[in-house]
Design an enzyme around this catalytic site. Sequence first.
Site, short mmCIF file in Angstrom:
data_model
loop_
_atom_site.label_atom_id
_atom_site.label_comp_id
_atom_site.label_asym_id
_atom_site.label_seq_id
_atom_site.Cartn_x
_atom_site.Cartn_y
_atom_site.Cartn_z
N ASP A 139 -27.14 -81.85 -8.59
CA ASP A 139 -26.42 -83.02 -9.07
C ASP A 139 -26.60 -83.42 -10.52
O ASP A 139 -25.85 -84.26 -11.01
CB ASP A 139 -26.75 -84.22 -8.18
N TYR A 146 -22.19 -89.14 -1.12
CA TYR A 146 -23.51 -89.63 -0.71
C TYR A 146 -24.03 -90.73 -1.61
O TYR A 146 -23.75 -90.74 -2.81
CB TYR A 146 -24.53 -88.48 -0.68
CU LIG Z 1 -26.73 -85.54 4.77
#
Ligand SMILES: [Cu+2]
Length: 804
Positions: A409, A497
């Site tokens: 990321d 997320y």
């Molecule tokens: Cu997950």
Amino acid sequence: MDDAEKYRRSIGFWRCSTMVMGIACVGLAVAFIATVVIKNKELEESAGSALPCPSQDGGLLTSGDPSEPSPFHDLTIAEYRRLHEFLAKQTDINLAPADTAAVNTSNIFIVDLLIPAKQQVLSFLDNQGTQPAREARVMVFRGDKPTPVVEEYKVGPLNDPAYATLIQNPQRRNPVQFTVRPVGALEFGTVHKNIMSLVDQEVGDILQASYGGTLTECGDTCLTYYPTPVGSGLTGDIDTRTIWFWGNYPAEYYSLYPLDFGVCVDLTSSDFSQWRVTKVWYSGTIYDSLQDLKTRYHSDPATSKTRVDYVHNSKKLKTTQSLRGDPAPETPKRPPVQVEPDGKRYSIQHRHVTYMHWDFDIRLSALTGPQAYDIRYHGDRIAYELGLSEIAVFYSGDNPVQRVTDFIDSGALIGTHSKSLIPGADCPEGATFLNVSFLGEGMGEPTTLERATCVFEQNTGIPLRRHLSYSREQGAFYGGMADSVLVVRSILTIVNYDYIMDFVFHQSGAIEMRAVSTGYILSTFYRPEEAPYGFRLDEHINGNVHHHMFHFKADLDIGGTSNRYETLDISEEEVQLRQISPTATYRQTKFDRNPRVTETDAVYKFNFDTPKYHIVHNEQKKTQYDVPRAFRIHIDGMSKQLLTQGMDNERTIPWARQQLAVTVHSDHELVSSSPYAMFDSRDPVTNFTNFISDQSIVDKDLVFWVTMGVHHIPHTEDLPVTPTVGGHLSFFLLPYNYFPECPSVSSRDNIRVEYVTPNTPADGLKVERNGNKENGACGALTLEQLVRQRPDDILQTNNEFKLL
Ligand SMILES: [Cu+2]
């Protein structure tokens, strides 16, 4: 009944009329009155204002940008502007104006603070040295060059920029291949304009027939898509750039509405006219081109075809977080809130935080997210730096897109994804919220993200310590205190997320670093072939298994920068059982000190059969009993990375091979990963294995690298959003023979109860609060009231079950 009384009755449980409820109740009463006042005011002005506080000598004391930022302060708005103005004049860098920026021009991708060399900073902090020049690290995409590259510049000094030089670092090449640059907005926009319109042109009718929508010029039946970079470790060629774009419905939330359609695109050239679709995935089949799909779809009756109704966005979708089911509680009542009855007990000056005996600096790095620096307890430095280094999520699947989805990321600019923390849900209402500013691609001006970090003190609801001595022979007393802590929180929403990242400062001298995952799972279109990789969660949703991994850096300075690392190895030993016979034996555990000598020797992989403590200390700093004054690293969120070393994309996350690594501090090894990691697995720009050599770690400035993680096999309760429960990953820095006793004994939060006259209960009990006022909650007796009214309830020395 007046309006206030009606309101009071409607919320039901305020019972603050007696004199004995204590300060918390008074605080609530003040807040309650203020609520009504503001409510009325809102009716008049349609605008709110902050609730008044009972007492406020803490909190954010100095906000806004400092005129003279500390070595750790993120770039100020003024610094960004000066930097941008300076770079725009550098003809060799050839920056394109924001409005004409394109993939084939020279563009700033991101600007981040470049932390000065550690020794220079320590000289400034500890020895009245001059403050080192503030400098920035600037990533520039040089699409304008004949051979396009990414260049990283050191630009400074930020108070009056005078130089922009290529960063030289033996641990990482610079310039870097253009093909491994992070995916930026300019590239994404160019893909939309050129590739997606081509997809529509070629197979738009198939998309319309299959999914009820198209990708461009689609009115209210648009399909969307998301990029999955394909690591060069998989393509085998670092000089090519490949991204899968997989289709979704743009409904809430799109990662739960995948299509069984995606296009693989070669984006190697800086000239977008050279970009081409190399593979197409549709309805369980892979095609060599859009034309191939078009031909076979229309001419071969055996071609698998998908037919799904278009999903229109609506709050009624069961993938939203809207209230449904039987509401609980039956009648609306607000959840508990935290009250700071005497005002804030922490203070923040710009980005310097002080709490009890703690003080430290915080920042939010654009590339690597939340960081804390110069963490001290009672003025003694415990850590020079503590923070996130990288996040990765590796997915599995049958379909060719999720199969290669390995997200790393930092290239997505981790720190820029923390914003809009919501009081009352993300952080307590009373938290202090801090902004952060960034300057990135296509921006002529820095932008400020509001409420990117929150700082708050929290009563964790669990005792830090306590003991009840209910036997008069053994003292008859109670001693204890709540574990009230200071939390510095960022929540990084990286696409689907959300990662909650907390620094937690305890009054016991311990620091906790916590990572918690929530947010939407990244699902795939259900096909029976996905069974080995996840459960079918809804008609078209397959929740594929994936592995979340987090890497943290802890540059500890325990008693100075000369540190040693050792493990305390716990093992079994067989000893004589002397009272039986000289030959009888017994087995017990013991520990041995195991000093680690080299970086290689200090690589730690968890083994259940060899339990150990991890200890760091300065050999010159011992207790009066010659015991090292140490800190212990305790890792609570370990996870085994199963993929074969050196294969595929694993090569670019070697930091996940061990749970702990210890290296000698180097200004060339500031971060364990790089923003190129999403693409560079064939030849990682930053390769953490190169940080680890046979050099000595004895009496050196040591950095501890902690890896945590969790495997996630999604289940129906991940819908709509993964709950945080059970997913807390933490590591702790715990004082270990460092203080002569638990330093929390100096906290005024201590509560002690004892008999006024020892062994004479009839004389009553007394409560010690160390200067704090009597505390209490609405509707409950305070401890002092309890002591007066029912003294034997407290120590219970008359109870028959007392200790003998
Ligand atoms: Cu997950």
